[in-house]
Design a protein around this motif. Structure first.
Motif, PDB file in Angstrom:
ATOM      1  N   ASP A 139      -6.991 -10.469 -12.898  1.00  0.00           N
ATOM      2  CA  ASP A 139      -6.018 -10.487 -11.790  1.00  0.00           C
ATOM      3  C   ASP A 139      -6.199  -9.227 -10.952  1.00  0.00           C
ATOM      4  O   ASP A 139      -5.835  -8.137 -11.392  1.00  0.00           O
ATOM      5  CB  ASP A 139      -4.603 -10.546 -12.350  1.00  0.00           C
ATOM      6  CG  ASP A 139      -3.530 -10.509 -11.269  1.00  0.00           C
ATOM      7  OD1 ASP A 139      -3.864 -10.451 -10.067  1.00  0.00           O
ATOM      8  OD2 ASP A 139      -2.338 -10.521 -11.642  1.00  0.00           O
ATOM      9  N   MET A 151      -0.395 -11.848   0.016  1.00  0.00           N
ATOM     10  CA  MET A 151      -0.761 -11.568  -1.371  1.00  0.00           C
ATOM     11  C   MET A 151      -1.911 -12.468  -1.825  1.00  0.00           C
ATOM     12  O   MET A 151      -2.025 -12.791  -2.994  1.00  0.00           O
ATOM     13  CB  MET A 151       0.455 -11.747  -2.282  1.00  0.00           C
ATOM     14  CG  MET A 151       1.601 -10.807  -2.000  1.00  0.00           C
ATOM     15  SD  MET A 151       1.300  -9.135  -2.550  1.00  0.00           S
ATOM     16  CE  MET A 151       1.367  -9.349  -4.301  1.00  0.00           C
ATOM     17  N   SER A 158       4.232  -8.019  -9.349  1.00  0.00           N
ATOM     18  CA  SER A 158       3.896  -8.560  -8.036  1.00  0.00           C
ATOM     19  C   SER A 158       4.678  -7.847  -6.945  1.00  0.00           C
ATOM     20  O   SER A 158       4.183  -7.668  -5.837  1.00  0.00           O
ATOM     21  CB  SER A 158       4.103 -10.073  -7.987  1.00  0.00           C
ATOM     22  OG  SER A 158       5.455 -10.413  -8.203  1.00  0.00           O
ATOM     23  N   SER A 159       5.909  -7.427  -7.239  1.00  0.00           N
ATOM     24  CA  SER A 159       6.679  -6.646  -6.268  1.00  0.00           C
ATOM     25  C   SER A 159       5.978  -5.330  -5.983  1.00  0.00           C
ATOM     26  O   SER A 159       5.870  -4.920  -4.825  1.00  0.00           O
ATOM     27  CB  SER A 159       8.088  -6.346  -6.805  1.00  0.00           C
ATOM     28  OG  SER A 159       8.800  -7.523  -7.028  1.00  0.00           O
ATOM     29  N   PRO A 200      10.485 -12.224  -7.553  1.00  0.00           N
ATOM     30  CA  PRO A 200       9.143 -11.762  -7.879  1.00  0.00           C
ATOM     31  C   PRO A 200       9.177 -10.851  -9.098  1.00  0.00           C
ATOM     32  O   PRO A 200      10.160 -10.158  -9.331  1.00  0.00           O
ATOM     33  CB  PRO A 200       8.706 -10.987  -6.641  1.00  0.00           C
ATOM     34  CG  PRO A 200       9.814 -11.055  -5.656  1.00  0.00           C
ATOM     35  CD  PRO A 200      10.969 -11.747  -6.275  1.00  0.00           C
ATOM     36  N   SER A 201       8.113 -10.873  -9.872  1.00  0.00           N
ATOM     37  CA  SER A 201       8.043  -9.984 -11.024  1.00  0.00           C
ATOM     38  C   SER A 201       7.880  -8.553 -10.542  1.00  0.00           C
ATOM     39  O   SER A 201       7.426  -8.319  -9.414  1.00  0.00           O
ATOM     40  CB  SER A 201       6.872 -10.365 -11.921  1.00  0.00           C
ATOM     41  OG  SER A 201       5.665  -9.981 -11.305  1.00  0.00           O
ATOM     42  N   LEU A 227      -4.561  -8.029  -8.611  1.00  0.00           N
ATOM     43  CA  LEU A 227      -3.314  -7.362  -8.239  1.00  0.00           C
ATOM     44  C   LEU A 227      -2.539  -6.838  -9.445  1.00  0.00           C
ATOM     45  O   LEU A 227      -1.387  -6.430  -9.317  1.00  0.00           O
ATOM     46  CB  LEU A 227      -2.432  -8.312  -7.413  1.00  0.00           C
ATOM     47  CG  LEU A 227      -3.049  -8.796  -6.102  1.00  0.00           C
ATOM     48  CD1 LEU A 227      -2.120  -9.779  -5.412  1.00  0.00           C
ATOM     49  CD2 LEU A 227      -3.392  -7.626  -5.193  1.00  0.00           C
ATOM     50  N   HIS A 228      -3.167  -6.809 -10.592  1.00  0.00           N
ATOM     51  CA  HIS A 228      -2.501  -6.351 -11.820  1.00  0.00           C
ATOM     52  C   HIS A 228      -2.260  -4.843 -11.750  1.00  0.00           C
ATOM     53  O   HIS A 228      -3.167  -4.073 -11.453  1.00  0.00           O
ATOM     54  CB  HIS A 228      -3.364  -6.696 -13.036  1.00  0.00           C
ATOM     55  CG  HIS A 228      -2.680  -6.490 -14.331  1.00  0.00           C
ATOM     56  ND1 HIS A 228      -1.724  -7.352 -14.802  1.00  0.00           N
ATOM     57  CD2 HIS A 228      -2.797  -5.507 -15.252  1.00  0.00           C
ATOM     58  CE1 HIS A 228      -1.294  -6.915 -15.982  1.00  0.00           C
ATOM     59  NE2 HIS A 228      -1.923  -5.800 -16.269  1.00  0.00           N
ATOM     60  N   ALA A 273       2.769  -4.643  -6.314  1.00  0.00           N
ATOM     61  CA  ALA A 273       1.539  -4.895  -5.561  1.00  0.00           C
ATOM     62  C   ALA A 273       1.866  -5.124  -4.089  1.00  0.00           C
ATOM     63  O   ALA A 273       1.211  -4.565  -3.205  1.00  0.00           O
ATOM     64  CB  ALA A 273       0.794  -6.097  -6.137  1.00  0.00           C
TER      65      ALA A 273
END
Length: 151
Positions: free
Chosen positions: A74, A40, A9-10, A5-6, A76-77, A12
Motif C-alpha cells: 500500500d 487519493m 488514510s486521514s 476515514p481511518s 499510502l501506508h 495520508a
C-alpha cells in the motif's frame, strides 16, 4: 452514512493536502476535503510488484517480499511509532532516513519515489538491513528431508 476515514488514510490525505498529519478529521481536514484537489488515487498491488521487480532487478522477489511485509504493498501506508516518528509508504521509510535522503512525507507517499529511495538504501550494502523486522520474509523454508535421508 459512509464510514469515517481511518487515521492512516486521514494522515495520508493530510500529508498530500499540505496539512499537519495527525489522523484527526478536524475542521482544517474537512475544509481540505471539500476544497482541495488532492486525490487519493495510487498504484494497485500488481503495479507495485511490477515496478519493484524492475527497480530491484538483482533481487526482485526479496524486494517485493520486503515491501509486502512493510506496507502490504500500500503506497499510502503510514505507521506511527511510539516515539512520535513515522514510517512512510511502500518501504516504510523512517523520518530519519527520509531526512537523510532529502525527502518529505508527501514524496515518500509517491510510489516511484519510495521505491527509488529504498533502492538507494539497499544499494549501500546490497542488503535489506534497513528492514530488519522483515527478514523472515526473505528466509527460504528448508526443504523437507527426503525419505531416503531419514532411513
Amino acid at each position: 452514512m459512509s464510514p469515517s476515514p481511518s487515521p492512516v488514510s486521514s494522515s495520508a490525505f493530510q500529508v498530500l493536502a499540505g496539512l499537519v498529519p495527525n489522523g484527526v478529521v478536524g475542521d482544517p481536514t474537512k475544509k481540505a476535503l471539500h476544497e482541495s484537489e488532492v486525490r487519493m488515487e495510487t498504484w494497485s498491488p500488481e503495479k507495485v510488484r511490477r515496478r519493484v521487480r524492475e527497480v530491484f532487478a538483482e533481487v526482485p522477489d526479496d524486494a517485493v517480499a520486503i515491501a509486502d511485509c512493510q506496507s502490504f504493498l500500500d503506497p499510502l501506508h503510514i505507521l506511527p511509532n511510539t516515539n512520535g516518528s513515522r514510517n512512510w509508504g511502500l518501504f516504510q521509510i523512517s523520518d530519519a532516513r527520509l531526512a537523510e535522503l532529502g525527502g518529505t512525507p508527501a514524496r515518500a507517499l509517491d510510489p516511484e519515489w519510495n521505491i527509488q529511495a529504498a533502492r538507494k538504501l539497499w544499494s549501500r550494502e546490497r542488503d535489506f538491513g534497513d528492514w530488519p523486522h522483515c527478514e523472515r520474509a526473505l528466509k527460504k523454508t528448508p526443504a523437507a528431508p527426503s525419505a531416503s535421508a531419514s532411513r
